[in-house]
Design a protein around this motif. Structure first.
Motif, short mmCIF file in Angstrom:
data_model
loop_
_atom_site.label_atom_id
_atom_site.label_comp_id
_atom_site.label_asym_id
_atom_site.label_seq_id
_atom_site.Cartn_x
_atom_site.Cartn_y
_atom_site.Cartn_z
N VAL A 76 -53.81 -52.21 16.12
CA VAL A 76 -53.86 -53.62 15.67
C VAL A 76 -52.59 -54.58 15.75
CG1 VAL A 76 -54.67 -55.19 13.61
CG2 VAL A 76 -55.98 -53.15 14.22
N VAL A 77 -51.55 -53.92 15.14
CA VAL A 77 -50.33 -54.92 15.36
C VAL A 77 -49.96 -55.24 16.72
CG1 VAL A 77 -47.97 -54.82 14.89
CG2 VAL A 77 -49.46 -54.11 13.00
N ILE A 100 -55.49 -58.77 5.69
CA ILE A 100 -54.31 -58.85 6.68
C ILE A 100 -53.58 -59.80 5.97
CG2 ILE A 100 -53.03 -59.23 8.65
CD1 ILE A 100 -55.92 -58.30 9.90
N ARG A 101 -51.86 -59.44 5.68
CA ARG A 101 -51.13 -60.44 5.36
C ARG A 101 -49.95 -60.13 6.16
NH1 ARG A 101 -48.77 -60.69 -0.82
NH2 ARG A 101 -47.82 -58.57 -0.24
N ILE A 102 -49.42 -61.42 6.65
CA ILE A 102 -48.15 -61.73 7.66
C ILE A 102 -47.20 -62.28 6.90
CG2 ILE A 102 -47.61 -62.28 9.89
CD1 ILE A 102 -50.46 -62.43 10.88
N GLU A 103 -46.03 -61.80 6.91
CA GLU A 103 -44.69 -62.29 6.39
C GLU A 103 -43.61 -62.25 7.45
OE1 GLU A 103 -44.56 -61.19 1.77
OE2 GLU A 103 -45.12 -59.18 2.99
N GLY A 125 -47.90 -51.94 -4.28
CA GLY A 125 -46.81 -52.77 -3.55
C GLY A 125 -47.16 -52.79 -1.85
N THR A 126 -46.41 -53.41 -1.23
CA THR A 126 -46.75 -53.86 0.11
C THR A 126 -45.46 -53.60 0.83
OG1 THR A 126 -46.41 -56.22 0.23
CG2 THR A 126 -48.66 -55.08 -0.24
N ARG A 127 -44.46 -53.16 0.23
CA ARG A 127 -42.90 -53.12 1.11
C ARG A 127 -42.58 -51.61 1.10
NH1 ARG A 127 -41.12 -57.97 2.64
NH2 ARG A 127 -42.06 -59.78 1.50
N GLY A 128 -41.42 -51.38 1.49
CA GLY A 128 -40.77 -50.14 1.40
C GLY A 128 -41.47 -49.17 2.16
N GLY A 129 -41.82 -47.84 1.30
CA GLY A 129 -42.35 -46.70 1.92
C GLY A 129 -43.95 -47.07 1.97
N ASP A 130 -44.41 -48.32 1.89
CA ASP A 130 -46.03 -48.33 1.85
C ASP A 130 -46.46 -48.20 3.20
OD1 ASP A 130 -48.65 -48.89 1.53
OD2 ASP A 130 -48.19 -51.11 0.95
N TRP A 131 -47.23 -47.00 3.47
CA TRP A 131 -47.82 -46.66 4.79
C TRP A 131 -48.84 -47.42 5.42
CZ3 TRP A 131 -52.88 -44.62 5.83
CH2 TRP A 131 -53.33 -44.22 4.88
N ARG A 141 -43.78 -58.85 9.27
CA ARG A 141 -44.34 -57.59 8.42
C ARG A 141 -45.64 -57.66 8.17
NH1 ARG A 141 -42.26 -53.23 6.15
NH2 ARG A 141 -43.57 -51.94 4.78
N VAL A 142 -46.73 -56.98 8.87
CA VAL A 142 -47.94 -57.01 8.75
C VAL A 142 -48.45 -55.86 7.75
CG1 VAL A 142 -50.12 -56.85 9.96
CG2 VAL A 142 -48.12 -57.88 10.98
N SER A 143 -49.23 -56.38 6.72
CA SER A 143 -49.82 -55.40 5.74
C SER A 143 -51.31 -55.66 5.76
CB SER A 143 -49.10 -55.78 4.31
OG SER A 143 -48.04 -55.85 4.15
N PHE A 144 -51.91 -54.50 5.49
CA PHE A 144 -53.44 -54.15 5.55
C PHE A 144 -53.96 -53.60 4.23
CE2 PHE A 144 -51.64 -53.56 9.99
CZ PHE A 144 -52.47 -54.33 10.66
N GLY A 145 -55.07 -54.32 4.13
CA GLY A 145 -55.82 -53.73 2.94
C GLY A 145 -57.20 -53.65 2.93
N LEU A 146 -58.21 -53.45 2.09
CA LEU A 146 -59.54 -53.57 1.99
C LEU A 146 -60.16 -54.85 1.93
CD1 LEU A 146 -61.93 -51.62 2.30
CD2 LEU A 146 -62.12 -51.31 -0.09
N GLY A 147 -60.70 -55.36 2.63
CA GLY A 147 -61.53 -56.70 2.42
C GLY A 147 -62.55 -56.75 1.51
#
Length: 449
Positions: A76-77, A100-103, A125-131, A141-147
């Motif tokens: 996806v990225v 999706i969050r894009i920073e 969290g959404t940083r560091g060791g978040d897989w 940085r692209v973070s994913f979650g449940l919509g």
């Protein structure tokens, strides 16, 4: 204020609902405890099942799905490009239930802000060791979650309320079933109370053919056995009383016809008087026993007729030689009541004889009061003697009961007078009220009009 089953007043009615009332009711009700047990058991099984399944999925499926999800996120990225294309991200969110969050230095965008804020408040969290996050080569940085999941769209949220309503319906149904299942216990309790009062006319209904039905049938059989024993006892007592009256009458007649002499040819006058007195007491005892058994029988009938109670009281006082000093306080214009004349006469005579017997050393004679009250007539007989102790009041109407102080056998009577008065009062739908008058004793009776 409500009276309790023992005749006293229940203070709980004045105070309303006291703390712990429902707790006592729950402890007393077998139905409520069974329903509570079923509900708690269902909740515990549901919690254990859901917790176990969640634990199994969170450990097993998480490890199995992690590499698949990681590979999908990498693709996806790559599809979003560098820098990430917001239009492609919006199309992806619209097509799939993901957030999706894009920073980064050029693009800052998120599809579901509330989802990521919740993750941060929960400490995920959404940083560091978040897989669930990926970094691009240009520093984004692209973070994913449940919509928004499918069942949260449209009317699907009603399923939760329907589930709750179904659960409540199951609880109500289980309570109704348990109540119906244990209904014979209510019938058995009511039947036991009737049998305790001596009412054996109505048996306990047999609603089912199970253990409770067998118990009700056995209690009915026991009640019939008790009724048979009581009837046999009553019949034996009546037969003995009838058989004893004839020889006692002949013995009294022979004693009266015996010649009296002081030369030994016959009994002296004191001995003859003592013999006649003893025979008279035995005759009165048998008469009282017969009358008490007739009144105690469930088939006892009253011969009611219009009775002027004030005139009846005057007749009883006139017929008793020792009652000349009795004070009569009879109200004027009293109504005429439908009473059993002979038995009311017996009641008044016994009460007055009792008051005279224990007023011999009192400072004033007994008093009879007759007045209107509550649409009926109140009869009160009071003496000014030594009275009785407070703990003995409730036993004065028991058969053959005599107090151990003043009211002894030597004063006369066999202990059936007050018992007969109580039976006569109950036959007329009333009851005696015996209380201390300070000094003396007061006996009251309310006769309905």
């Amino acid at each position: 204020m409500r009276k309790n089953r023992y005749g006293g007043h229940d203070r709980r009615d004045k105070q309303g609902l006291q703390p712990g009332r429902w707790r006592r009711r729950w402890r007393h009700s077998l139905k409520l405890r069974l329903v509570t047990m079923f509900v708690l058991l269902a909740l515990a099984m549901t919690a254990i099942f859901m917790g176990g399944m969640q634990r199994a999925f969170s450990t097993g499926w998480r490890d199995a799905a992690k590499p698949l999800v990681a590979d999908y996120m990498d693709r996806v990225v790559t599809e979003l490009g560098t820098p990430p294309d917001v239009a492609k991200a919006e199309a992806l969110v619209t097509r799939l239930p993901i957030a999706i969050r894009i920073e980064g230095p050029q693009v800052n965008w998120q599809s579901h802000p509330e989802r990521f804020e919740f993750r941060e408040r929960a400490g995920l969290g959404t940083r560091g060791g978040d897989w669930l996050s990926r970094s691009t080569a240009d520093g984004h940085r692209v973070s994913f979650g449940l919509g928004t999941v499918p069942w949260q769209r449209g009317p699907h949220g009603l399923f939760g309320w329907l589930t709750l309503a179904l659960l409540l319906a199951l609880i109500a149904g289980s309570y109704i079933y348990v109540r119906r299942l244990l209904r014979p216990l209510d019938d058995i309790g009511a039947g036991a109370e009737r049998f305790g009062r001596g009412d054996f006319a109505e048996a306990i209904p047999l609603r089912r053919r199970d253990e409770l039905g067998d118990l009700a049938q056995r209690i009915n059989a026991m009640a019939q056995d008790i009724k048979g024993m009581l009837d046999a006892k009553r019949g034996l007592l009546l037969a003995l009383s009838h058989e004893l009256r004839s020889p006692l009458t002949r013995a009294r007649l022979n004693a009266e016809l015996l010649p009296t002499t002081a030369h030994g040819n016959g009994p002296g006058e004191p001995e003859r008087a003592a013999l006649l007195r003893d025979l008279g007491e035995m005759r009165d005892l048998i008469s009282d026993l017969l009358e008490s058994e007739r009144l105690a029988s469930p088939h006892a009938t009253l011969h009611r007729e219009p009775v002027d109670l004030a005139a009846l009281v005057r007749e009883v006082v006139a017929d008793m030689p020792d009652a000349g000093a009795v004070v009569l306080d009879l109200a004027a214009d009293l109504p005429v009541l439908a009473l059993d004349r002979m038995r009311i006469r017996l009641l008044v005579r016994n009460l007055l004889d009792n008051a005279l017997r224990y007023s011999e050393e009192a400072g004033q004679p007994p008093r009879i009061v007759l007045s209107r009250q509550d649409g009926g007539m109140l009869l009160e007989v009071r003496d000014f003697g030594p009275g009785v102790d407070a703990e003995q009041l409730a036993r004065l109407t028991e058969p053959f009961y005599r107090t151990d102080s003043v009211r002894q056998r030597a004063t006369g009577g066999v202990g059936l007078g007050m018992y007969l008065c109580q039976l006569v009062a109950q036959a007329h739908g009333s009851r005696l009220e015996v209380r201390r008058a300070e000094p003396g004793l007061s006996v009251r009776l309310l006769l309905a009009g």
